[in-house]
Motif scaffolding. Structure first.
Motif, PDB file in Angstrom:
ATOM      1  N   GLY A   8     -12.173 -21.578 -21.951  1.00  0.00           N
ATOM      2  CA  GLY A   8     -13.190 -20.832 -21.226  1.00  0.00           C
ATOM      3  C   GLY A   8     -13.596 -21.418 -19.892  1.00  0.00           C
ATOM      4  N   SER A  17     -21.721 -17.355 -14.174  1.00  0.00           N
ATOM      5  CA  SER A  17     -21.776 -17.722 -15.589  1.00  0.00           C
ATOM      6  C   SER A  17     -20.379 -17.956 -16.148  1.00  0.00           C
ATOM      7  CB  SER A  17     -22.448 -16.603 -16.402  1.00  0.00           C
ATOM      8  OG  SER A  17     -23.772 -16.381 -15.988  1.00  0.00           O
ATOM      9  N   ARG A  19     -18.634 -18.865 -20.313  1.00  0.00           N
ATOM     10  CA  ARG A  19     -18.863 -19.186 -21.718  1.00  0.00           C
ATOM     11  C   ARG A  19     -17.697 -20.023 -22.229  1.00  0.00           C
ATOM     12  NH1 ARG A  19     -19.538 -15.589 -27.236  1.00  0.00           N
ATOM     13  NH2 ARG A  19     -17.275 -15.305 -26.962  1.00  0.00           N
ATOM     14  N   SER A  21     -15.766 -22.018 -25.310  1.00  0.00           N
ATOM     15  CA  SER A  21     -15.579 -21.930 -26.753  1.00  0.00           C
ATOM     16  C   SER A  21     -14.879 -23.184 -27.244  1.00  0.00           C
ATOM     17  CB  SER A  21     -14.729 -20.706 -27.104  1.00  0.00           C
ATOM     18  OG  SER A  21     -15.339 -19.511 -26.704  1.00  0.00           O
ATOM     19  N   THR A  69     -26.936 -22.320 -23.205  1.00  0.00           N
ATOM     20  CA  THR A  69     -27.280 -22.045 -24.597  1.00  0.00           C
ATOM     21  C   THR A  69     -26.103 -22.400 -25.487  1.00  0.00           C
ATOM     22  OG1 THR A  69     -28.729 -20.213 -23.945  1.00  0.00           O
ATOM     23  CG2 THR A  69     -28.045 -20.315 -26.252  1.00  0.00           C
ATOM     24  N   TYR A  80     -19.993 -22.347 -29.200  1.00  0.00           N
ATOM     25  CA  TYR A  80     -19.998 -21.788 -27.863  1.00  0.00           C
ATOM     26  C   TYR A  80     -20.995 -22.524 -26.969  1.00  0.00           C
ATOM     27  CZ  TYR A  80     -17.941 -17.921 -30.487  1.00  0.00           C
ATOM     28  OH  TYR A  80     -17.158 -17.162 -31.312  1.00  0.00           O
ATOM     29  N   GLN A  82     -22.848 -21.108 -23.618  1.00  0.00           N
ATOM     30  CA  GLN A  82     -23.073 -20.112 -22.583  1.00  0.00           C
ATOM     31  C   GLN A  82     -23.763 -20.785 -21.412  1.00  0.00           C
ATOM     32  OE1 GLN A  82     -22.246 -16.726 -22.463  1.00  0.00           O
ATOM     33  NE2 GLN A  82     -22.919 -16.909 -20.342  1.00  0.00           N
ATOM     34  N   ASN A  84     -25.268 -20.252 -17.677  1.00  0.00           N
ATOM     35  CA  ASN A  84     -25.745 -19.314 -16.670  1.00  0.00           C
ATOM     36  C   ASN A  84     -26.323 -20.070 -15.477  1.00  0.00           C
ATOM     37  OD1 ASN A  84     -25.123 -17.180 -18.450  1.00  0.00           O
ATOM     38  ND2 ASN A  84     -27.167 -17.253 -19.358  1.00  0.00           N
TER      39      ASN A  84
END
Length: 122
Positions: A8, A17, A19, A21, A69, A80, A82, A84
């Protein structure tokens, strides 16, 4: 043997952003604490985020609070991250970590993936 594979990462503009993994193979991850760390060029590897075995507890580095997150799906054996509102200072190789306890992960004494590069351009 526990193996972790991150994916990712990539190049993104500031404010964008991504994400990440992390897929765990070899065993169920439902009892593992999982975490993310990062290492920028010329710097030591640093803590980013950690999540308990059931997702009930999380913690973040001050530098990413409110922007990143961490989450997990034990059925998919995946964790994960995330990310941003990315900043150029977030540029680093991001590593996934797993351990039998919160302490093991925080102390960086568990299992590691090979890392995925995140580059944020200004």
């Amino acid at each position: 043997q526990v193996q972790l594979v991150e994916s990712g990462g990539g190049l993104v503009q500031a404010g964008g952003s991504l994400r990440l993994s992390c897929v765990v193979s070899g065993r169920t991850i439902s009892t593992y604490t999982m975490g993310w760390f990062r290492q920028a060029p010329g710097k030591e590897r640093e803590f980013v985020a950690v999540i308990s075995w059931n997702g009930g507890s999380t913690d973040y580095a001050d530098s990413v609070k409110g922007r990143f997150t961490i989450s997990r799906d034990n059925a998919k054996k995946t964790v994960y991250l995330q990310m941003n509102s990315l900043k150029p200072e977030d540029t680093a190789v991001y590593y996934c970590a797993a351990g039998n306890s919160w302490y093991t992960v925080i102390q960086q004494s568990g299992w590691w993936g090979q890392g995925t590069q995140v580059t944020v351009s200004s």
